[in-house]
Design an enzyme around this catalytic site. Structure first.
Site, PDB file in Angstrom:
ATOM      1  N   HIS A   1     -29.861  47.748  21.670  1.00 36.10           N
ATOM      2  CA  HIS A   1     -29.432  48.583  20.541  1.00 36.10           C
ATOM      3  C   HIS A   1     -28.375  49.609  20.971  1.00 36.10           C
ATOM      4  CE1 HIS A   1     -31.565  52.079  22.117  1.00 36.10           C
ATOM      5  NE2 HIS A   1     -32.495  51.214  22.511  1.00 36.10           N
TER       6      HIS A   1
ATOM      7  N   ARG B   1     -33.935  51.140  15.532  1.00 35.51           N
ATOM      8  CA  ARG B   1     -32.664  51.163  16.274  1.00 35.51           C
ATOM      9  C   ARG B   1     -32.177  49.748  16.581  1.00 35.51           C
ATOM     10  NH1 ARG B   1     -36.850  53.165  19.488  1.00 35.51           N
ATOM     11  NH2 ARG B   1     -36.994  52.597  21.704  1.00 35.51           N
TER      12      ARG B   1
ATOM     13  N   GLU C   1     -39.458  48.102  22.680  1.00 31.56           N
ATOM     14  CA  GLU C   1     -39.264  48.743  23.988  1.00 31.56           C
ATOM     15  C   GLU C   1     -40.609  48.850  24.697  1.00 31.56           C
ATOM     16  OE1 GLU C   1     -37.994  49.202  26.649  1.00 31.56           O
ATOM     17  OE2 GLU C   1     -36.337  50.595  26.263  1.00 31.56           O
TER      18      GLU C   1
ATOM     19  N   HIS D   1     -34.258  45.980  23.267  1.00 26.23           N
ATOM     20  CA  HIS D   1     -34.260  47.251  24.002  1.00 26.23           C
ATOM     21  C   HIS D   1     -34.012  47.060  25.500  1.00 26.23           C
ATOM     22  CE1 HIS D   1     -35.990  49.110  20.403  1.00 26.23           C
ATOM     23  NE2 HIS D   1     -36.450  47.889  20.224  1.00 26.23           N
TER      24      HIS D   1
HETATM   25  O1  LIG Z   1     -36.512  55.854  27.114  1.00 27.76           O
HETATM   26  C1  LIG Z   1     -36.612  54.625  26.993  1.00 27.76           C
HETATM   27  O2  LIG Z   1     -37.343  54.079  26.155  1.00 27.76           O
HETATM   28  C2  LIG Z   1     -35.812  53.740  27.916  1.00 27.76           C
HETATM   29  C3  LIG Z   1     -34.592  53.209  27.241  1.00 27.76           C
HETATM   30  O3  LIG Z   1     -33.832  54.212  26.662  1.00 27.76           O
HETATM   31  O4  LIG Z   1     -35.463  54.492  29.035  1.00 27.76           O
HETATM   32  P1  LIG Z   1     -35.264  53.930  30.500  1.00 27.76           P
HETATM   33  O5  LIG Z   1     -33.847  53.512  30.629  1.00 27.76           O
HETATM   34  O6  LIG Z   1     -35.599  55.095  31.338  1.00 27.76           O
HETATM   35  O7  LIG Z   1     -36.239  52.808  30.730  1.00 27.76           O
END
Ligand SMILES: O=C(O)[C@@H](CO)OP(=O)(O)O
Length: 322
Positions: free
Chosen positions: A77, A126, A180, A250
């Protein structure tokens, strides 16, 4: 063994295991999707039964397998309001920023002449915004339509009554399995402040290691268990039938899927980083995935040289627009 990867640029439906059926049903057989335990279940049925999925996927919906090849586009996203604030987001459902909207539109331009027959997104806004905004730029001009099958009423009430209109639509399936990774007690915390509090090394392990989960959250391994299983059960069979798929999801759900596609080790995946809003193209052919980078734009010659089928698709679009 795969080389160290850094994709700086890139950004259930439960099918019976031996089923060859697509979401695009054939003449007298169509496949209602039923929502069960947060997973879709597809069951073959005959035309005499109620056409639960008749909303968008009609018995004569276009896709018939002509090839053993299909395109797969992955898009993380665009920037979200919590990416902007540098907060751990995980399963918190936050929208895109203005920059994220622009990234999604730009991604759409880059894939505007790559075929898309079916879209999968996570259940988070998102990812859904990103898919929808990207498709506004696609030269096929088809309209992406989210399939709501949480109840029979939702299915009935979103029925489309024109065969022609259905042909001009692209089904969108939202699946929580592509969400995510659940970031547990880090959700909502500032990443920099968390690193100051717990140490850079610890926070890096929570964020990028394969096996180590953040406090009360999912490790990448746990995220892969649902995301890759969903991909194998629901997305790969569509590709095998020649349907071209776009997935908008994600950073971490896509990292786990890319790990599967590129056969990365748990060590290699720690250095895999995905930028927001940049599309990544794969070709699925002879049951293998070939990574084809991130299309720069619709006029980029390189992407269309990858396969004859892509070149033909683009030529048809050009002809129809001239
Ligand atoms: O905060 C989150 O959900 C992820 C993606 O933005 O972060 P990271 O890159 O630290 O896994």
């Amino acid at each position: 063994m795969a080389t160290v990867v850094s994709h700086q640029l890139i950004g259930s439906i439960h099918r019976p295991s031996n089923s060859k059926a697509s979401l695009f049903p054939k003449e007298s057989l169509y496949l209602p999707i039923k929502f069960r335990q947060n997973r879709f279940k597809i069951e073959a049925t005959t035309a005499s039964q109620t056409p639960v999925l008749d909303t968008l996927l009609s018995p004569s919906t276009p896709y018939k397998k002509k090839t053993n090849e299909a395109s797969l586009i992955l898009i993380r996203h665009g920037e979200s309001l919590w990416n902007e604030k540098n907060l751990f987001t995980g399963c918190v459902d936050v929208p895109l920023t203005e920059k994220g909207v622009a990234e999604a539109i730009q991604a759409g331009k880059r894939i505007s002449t790559i075929p898309v027959d079916l879209i999968f997104t996570s259940s988070l806004i998102r990812a859904q915004m990103t898919a929808m905004l990207a498709m506004t730029q696609h030269r096929c001009k088809k309209v992406p339509i989210i399939l709501h099958d949480e109840s029979e009423k939702a299915q009935t009430w979103s029925h489309v009554f024109s065969e022609e209109t259905r042909k001009q639509s692209i089904p969108v399936i939202a699946a929580w399995q592509l969400n995510e990774r659940m970031y547990g007690e880090l959700q909502g915390l500032n990443k920099e402040e968390t690193a100051e509090r717990y140490g850079t090394q610890q926070v890096h392990e929570w964020r990028r290691s394969y096996h180590i989960p953040p406090p009360k959250g999912e490790s990448l391994e746990m995220c892969a268990e649902r995301a890759v299983a969903y991909f194998e059960d629901n997305i790969q069979p569509e590709l095998a039938l020649g349907n071209n798929v776009l997935i908008a999801a994600h950073g971490n759900s896509l990292r786990s899927i890319i790990m599967y596609l590129d056969k990365l080790t748990s060590q290699e995946v720690t250095s895999l980083e995905l930028s927001t809003g940049l599309p990544l193209l794969y070709i699925f052919k002879d049951r293998k995935f070939m990574r084809r980078g991130s299309p720069v734009g619709p006029t980029e010659a390189g992407v269309y040289a990858y396969t004859k089928r892509l070149a033909q698709y683009r030529q048809k679009l050009d002809e129809s627009l001239n």
